[in-house]
Design a protein around this motif. Structure first.
Motif, PDB file in Angstrom:
ATOM      1  N   PHE A  84      70.845 -31.964  68.864  1.00 54.52           N
ATOM      2  CA  PHE A  84      71.371 -31.031  69.863  1.00 54.52           C
ATOM      3  C   PHE A  84      72.498 -31.668  70.673  1.00 54.52           C
ATOM      4  O   PHE A  84      73.500 -31.017  70.970  1.00 54.52           O
ATOM      5  CB  PHE A  84      70.240 -30.580  70.804  1.00 54.52           C
ATOM      6  CG  PHE A  84      69.237 -29.675  70.156  1.00 54.52           C
ATOM      7  CD1 PHE A  84      69.524 -28.332  69.960  1.00 54.52           C
ATOM      8  CD2 PHE A  84      68.000 -30.163  69.754  1.00 54.52           C
ATOM      9  CE1 PHE A  84      68.601 -27.483  69.375  1.00 54.52           C
ATOM     10  CE2 PHE A  84      67.071 -29.324  69.153  1.00 54.52           C
ATOM     11  CZ  PHE A  84      67.366 -27.982  68.962  1.00 54.52           C
ATOM     12  N   THR A  85      72.331 -32.954  71.030  1.00 54.52           N
ATOM     13  CA  THR A  85      73.343 -33.633  71.845  1.00 54.52           C
ATOM     14  C   THR A  85      74.654 -33.789  71.085  1.00 54.52           C
ATOM     15  O   THR A  85      75.740 -33.607  71.653  1.00 54.52           O
ATOM     16  CB  THR A  85      72.834 -35.023  72.293  1.00 54.52           C
ATOM     17  OG1 THR A  85      71.597 -34.857  72.988  1.00 54.52           O
ATOM     18  CG2 THR A  85      73.842 -35.682  73.207  1.00 54.52           C
ATOM     19  N   ASP A  86      74.565 -34.122  69.793  1.00 61.10           N
ATOM     20  CA  ASP A  86      75.778 -34.258  68.974  1.00 61.10           C
ATOM     21  C   ASP A  86      76.574 -32.963  68.963  1.00 61.10           C
ATOM     22  O   ASP A  86      77.805 -32.969  69.078  1.00 61.10           O
ATOM     23  CB  ASP A  86      75.403 -34.631  67.532  1.00 61.10           C
ATOM     24  CG  ASP A  86      74.832 -36.037  67.430  1.00 61.10           C
ATOM     25  OD1 ASP A  86      75.131 -36.849  68.330  1.00 61.10           O
ATOM     26  OD2 ASP A  86      74.104 -36.312  66.466  1.00 61.10           O
ATOM     27  N   ILE A  87      75.884 -31.844  68.824  1.00 58.74           N
ATOM     28  CA  ILE A  87      76.569 -30.549  68.779  1.00 58.74           C
ATOM     29  C   ILE A  87      77.161 -30.208  70.142  1.00 58.74           C
ATOM     30  O   ILE A  87      78.259 -29.659  70.240  1.00 58.74           O
ATOM     31  CB  ILE A  87      75.601 -29.444  68.304  1.00 58.74           C
ATOM     32  CG1 ILE A  87      75.087 -29.767  66.905  1.00 58.74           C
ATOM     33  CG2 ILE A  87      76.297 -28.081  68.318  1.00 58.74           C
ATOM     34  CD1 ILE A  87      74.025 -28.825  66.386  1.00 58.74           C
ATOM     35  N   GLU A  88      76.441 -30.557  71.200  1.00 49.98           N
ATOM     36  CA  GLU A  88      76.957 -30.298  72.554  1.00 49.98           C
ATOM     37  C   GLU A  88      78.259 -31.058  72.784  1.00 49.98           C
ATOM     38  O   GLU A  88      79.231 -30.494  73.309  1.00 49.98           O
ATOM     39  CB  GLU A  88      75.917 -30.705  73.589  1.00 49.98           C
ATOM     40  CG  GLU A  88      76.350 -30.390  75.018  1.00 49.98           C
ATOM     41  CD  GLU A  88      75.263 -30.690  76.035  1.00 49.98           C
ATOM     42  OE1 GLU A  88      75.581 -30.684  77.249  1.00 49.98           O
ATOM     43  OE2 GLU A  88      74.106 -30.950  75.630  1.00 49.98           O
ATOM     44  N   MET A  97      75.043 -22.970  72.771  1.00 54.78           N
ATOM     45  CA  MET A  97      73.829 -22.398  72.172  1.00 54.78           C
ATOM     46  C   MET A  97      74.112 -21.819  70.791  1.00 54.78           C
ATOM     47  O   MET A  97      73.331 -21.999  69.852  1.00 54.78           O
ATOM     48  CB  MET A  97      73.259 -21.312  73.087  1.00 54.78           C
ATOM     49  CG  MET A  97      72.606 -21.827  74.355  1.00 54.78           C
ATOM     50  SD  MET A  97      72.044 -20.458  75.411  1.00 54.78           S
ATOM     51  CE  MET A  97      70.840 -19.672  74.334  1.00 54.78           C
ATOM     52  N   ILE A  98      75.250 -21.132  70.652  1.00 50.04           N
ATOM     53  CA  ILE A  98      75.611 -20.565  69.344  1.00 50.04           C
ATOM     54  C   ILE A  98      75.752 -21.665  68.306  1.00 50.04           C
ATOM     55  O   ILE A  98      75.182 -21.588  67.212  1.00 50.04           O
ATOM     56  CB  ILE A  98      76.922 -19.755  69.445  1.00 50.04           C
ATOM     57  CG1 ILE A  98      76.697 -18.454  70.207  1.00 50.04           C
ATOM     58  CG2 ILE A  98      77.476 -19.446  68.049  1.00 50.04           C
ATOM     59  CD1 ILE A  98      77.958 -17.627  70.395  1.00 50.04           C
ATOM     60  N   PHE A  99      76.496 -22.716  68.644  1.00 45.30           N
ATOM     61  CA  PHE A  99      76.748 -23.784  67.677  1.00 45.30           C
ATOM     62  C   PHE A  99      75.464 -24.568  67.375  1.00 45.30           C
ATOM     63  O   PHE A  99      75.204 -24.918  66.215  1.00 45.30           O
ATOM     64  CB  PHE A  99      77.845 -24.713  68.195  1.00 45.30           C
ATOM     65  CG  PHE A  99      79.232 -24.262  67.833  1.00 45.30           C
ATOM     66  CD1 PHE A  99      79.971 -24.946  66.882  1.00 45.30           C
ATOM     67  CD2 PHE A  99      79.794 -23.144  68.423  1.00 45.30           C
ATOM     68  CE1 PHE A  99      81.238 -24.535  66.531  1.00 45.30           C
ATOM     69  CE2 PHE A  99      81.062 -22.722  68.091  1.00 45.30           C
ATOM     70  CZ  PHE A  99      81.796 -23.417  67.133  1.00 45.30           C
ATOM     71  N   GLN A 100      74.675 -24.868  68.416  1.00 48.93           N
ATOM     72  CA  GLN A 100      73.440 -25.597  68.174  1.00 48.93           C
ATOM     73  C   GLN A 100      72.517 -24.806  67.253  1.00 48.93           C
ATOM     74  O   GLN A 100      71.956 -25.349  66.290  1.00 48.93           O
ATOM     75  CB  GLN A 100      72.732 -25.883  69.500  1.00 48.93           C
ATOM     76  CG  GLN A 100      73.384 -26.975  70.326  1.00 48.93           C
ATOM     77  CD  GLN A 100      72.677 -27.195  71.663  1.00 48.93           C
ATOM     78  OE1 GLN A 100      72.030 -26.287  72.187  1.00 48.93           O
ATOM     79  NE2 GLN A 100      72.815 -28.384  72.224  1.00 48.93           N
TER      80      GLN A 100
END
Length: 412
Positions: free
Chosen positions: A141-145, A121-124
């Motif tokens: 969002f998926t790329d960051i996850e 959540m922080i990175f997204q």
């Protein structure tokens, strides 16, 4: 994620300048207001956004809403966490405080630890908000996850399947692509990044080219005289002075974030750490010592004058410190006693420091053998006795010079 931070950007500089002046204390008040009045929502309409942020964003409130809204529209919604993340990241405070506060915001169970989902959540939130605010296309969002999944183990140093605030800060502090991005747009600097940038500038050979201003010519001349006295190897003097002046200039350039040719109070601690690894605790007091003309900023001339105060001793001391830093890429404490002693021996005996060596050995013999000295004793030696040894040598040479001069006058 490095590719995202290397994209071309076209930020609204006026908006960024405004955000960089916001104190964290005011942002914290807004966060409390959100918790009290919007506890069950993750998004805000334009009206709700004005209700929350108008007092702090003032004339930039509508512009900020459109910037963070996915379609840059006033008809849509903004993510409440993205707006908080932007304000924290660009706020007028140090990087460690920013990381701690943003960690607390997303530490939903208040455990002082971040689980993987909280870190995602922080990175997204933070990465997408940063990209939007500088007008870059944000990643999905998926790329960051996937990215967080790949780096989670790297961050989790103690393998407890959670990330402490300190572990997150340590990882971010060593992520230089992100650091350079924050430096460029949020003017956020860290000691580690200042040291790394100083070394990179020095290694790049994009070095200081002294012009014909009299002050720099006088500085070089006096520095060469100091080195002649300290090293007694004239053939090494010019190279040593050149290297040290260029390293001092590299630290100045690495710290002068906005390239205005001056160092502010906020930047001073990074300048000194980048140069010799010293952590400055009383920054305002040290700033007063350097700011000779009381202009409120430190020029390159004032920086060089500061290094010259002790007739070359400060410069020579910084060389010794950097030998430790070269041999120990993390910090001095990770070297054992024997390794530290060898670094100090090499420094004193192999690089023109033979002049100190007798005084050094006599100091050691009075206290303990070199190999039994603790890490702290070695550090204390660099800061104290070594400096006194150099000064004693200088005084002896001055007295010898005066004696020979008097003897020559008597002969005449």
């Amino acid at each position: 994620m490095g590719n995202y931070f290397n994209q071309p950007a076209s930020p609204n500089q006026a908006l960024l300048q405004f955000l960089r002046q916001l104190p964290l204390s005011e942002i914290q008040k807004v966060s409390k207001y959100v918790q009290q009045n919007y506890p069950a929502t993750n998004v805000l309409s334009l009206g709700e956004f004005f209700d929350v942020y108008h007092d702090i964003l003032k004339q930039h409130c509508g512009e900020m809403f459109e910037t963070l809204e996915n379609n840059h529209s006033t008809d849509g919604l903004t993510d409440i966490y993205e707006s908080q993340a932007v304000l924290i990241i660009f706020s007028d405070t140090d990087f460690a405080t920013k990381v701690k506060y943003i960690s607390q915001v997303f530490d939903l169970d208040k455990s002082q630890k971040l689980e993987k989902i909280e870190l995602i959540m922080i990175f997204q939130t933070a990465i997408r908000a940063l990209c939007k605010i500088v007008n870059m296309k944000p990643p999905g969002f998926t790329d960051i996850e996937y990215y967080v999944e790949a780096i989670f183990t790297e961050m989790d140093k103690n393998l407890d399947r959670t990330i402490s605030y300190e572990e997150l800060y340590s990882w971010l502090d060593n992520n230089y692509q992100l650091q350079d991005f924050l430096l460029k747009y949020a003017l956020t600097q860290t000691n580690q990044n200042a040291k790394r940038r100083t070394q990179e500038i020095f290694n790049s050979k994009a070095l200081f080219n002294p012009d014909q201003d009299q002050w720099i010519q006088d500085y070089i001349h006096q520095a060469e005289e100091s080195y002649c006295q300290l090293i007694q190897r004239k053939k090494l003097v010019s190279d040593r002075v050149k290297d040290e002046i260029n390293y001092a200039w590299s630290a100045f350039k690495a710290t002068d974030i906005n390239n205005d040719g001056s160092i502010s109070v906020r930047e001073l601690s990074y300048l000194i750490y980048g140069f010799d690894g010293t952590v400055v605790k009383e920054t305002k007091k040290r700033f007063g010592q350097l700011d000779i003309d009381k202009s409120g900023s430190i020029s390159l001339k004032e920086w060089f004058n500061y290094l010259q105060l002790d007739q070359g001793v400060e410069i020579c001391k910084s060389i010794v410190k950097r030998y430790f830093l070269k041999r120990d890429t993390n910090n001095l404490s990770s070297l054992n006693n024997q390794q530290s002693c060898q670094v100090l021996r090499d420094t004193l005996s192999n690089d023109g420091f033979e002049l100190y060596f007798k005084g050094f050995e006599s100091y050691i013999n009075e206290h303990s053998t070199l190999d039994k000295m603790s890490i702290q004793q070695l550090q204390d030696f660099v800061e104290g006795p070594m400096k006194r040894i150099i000064q004693d040598k200088q005084e002896l040479m001055e007295k010898e010079k005066e004696r020979k001069q008097a003897q020559n006058e008597k002969i005449i």
